[in-house]
Scaffold this active site. Structure first.
Site, mmCIF file in Angstrom:
data_model
loop_
_atom_site.group_PDB
_atom_site.id
_atom_site.type_symbol
_atom_site.label_atom_id
_atom_site.label_comp_id
_atom_site.label_asym_id
_atom_site.label_seq_id
_atom_site.Cartn_x
_atom_site.Cartn_y
_atom_site.Cartn_z
ATOM 1 C CE1 TYR A 158 -28.328 16.897 -70.816
ATOM 2 C CE2 TYR A 158 -29.395 14.692 -71.022
ATOM 3 C CZ TYR A 158 -28.026 15.392 -70.969
ATOM 4 O OH TYR A 158 -26.882 14.804 -71.151
ATOM 5 C CE LYS A 165 -24.507 13.264 -72.465
ATOM 6 N NZ LYS A 165 -22.943 13.004 -72.747
#
Length: 257
Positions: A158, A165
């Site tokens: 990620y 995020k």
């Protein structure tokens, strides 16, 4: 799809539908099933043939191009909503992007342009949407964006999207405080891993799916329709006392180590 809420007479904007497997489409279906009228955007001419039939199936009166990096296009979307309805009740923002070389590498090796682009598209575009939506929400409203638990824990592959995020979720909290006097509520929705086109760009995504199924308490993935049910609730008056939250729709995955 479970009918949980009544959005009859409400108007909403959906950003981020790519195809029928998109989280944004699952949300759009739930909003429409609850009675809302929807404006739907598509990224560009290449994306339009995939999105327009879905928007037409939702009876959307506004189907508009919107590349969020183009301020004029984003402004035109909200101008179109003002001309059509004169108001807006909710926004669903389901947009994220990072250059592949930065997403697949170490965070320590992330390029400055790649980091800034990921932050602009995935996070700051939501802030811009909030600013443009505010004057149209004179009766209050709801702003929702989509996040992922890689914001709070390390998820292999990620990379740069984890910090991005995390920034998005912090922005939700600060926007909730900014907009509370206008009775505008702000939420992040955090689904578990779902096989979407965007998710396919995550390195080792198949392994992430397998591990998620093994780790959730009832050993399953969630669906876009289940995410949509929660989004429809958050858009409804039933959630009027909630704001600034990250709502996990992940079958309990966030409870595990």
């Amino acid at each position: 799809m479970t009918q949980m809420t009544d959005l009859a007479g409400k108007t909403g904007l959906i950003l981020g539908i790519a195809n029928a497997e998109s989280i944004a489409y699952g949300c759009a279906k739930a909003f429409r099933a609850a009675g809302a009228d929807l404006a739907v955007t598509y990224l560009n001419a290449k994306a339009e043939p995939h999105v327009r039939p879905l928007a037409e199936a939702l009876d959307s009166p506004l189907i508009l191009p919107c590349d969020v990096t183009d301020d004029a296009q984003l402004q035109a979307v909200f101008d179109g909503i003002r001309a059509r309805w004169g108001r807006l009740d909710f926004v669903l923002h389901s947009i994220a992007f990072a250059p592949r070389q930065d997403l697949h590498g170490r965070l320590a090796d992330t390029s400055r342009p790649g980091f800034l682009k990921a932050m602009d598209i995935s996070c700051h575009s939501f802030i811009r949407c909030a600013r443009l939506a505010e004057p149209l929400m004179d009766r209050g409203g709801a702003l929702m964006t989509v996040t992922f638990y890689g914001s709070a824990r390390v998820v292999d592959g990620y990379s740069v999207m984890g910090p991005v995020k995390a920034a998005l979720e912090a922005s939700v909290r600060y926007l909730a405080d900014d907009l509370a006097p206008r009775r505008i509520r702000v939420h992040a929705i955090s689904p578990g891993p779902i096989r979407t086109r965007a998710a396919s760009g995550i390195r080792a995504f198949d392994r992430l799916i397998e591990e998620s199924v093994a780790d959730t308490p009832d050993h399953r993935l969630v669906t876009i329709d289940e995410v949509g049910d929660v989004a429809a609730f958050l858009a409804s008056p039933a959630a009027r006392a909630m704001t600034g939250t990250t709502e996990y729709v992940d079958a309990g995955l966030h409870l595990t180590d």
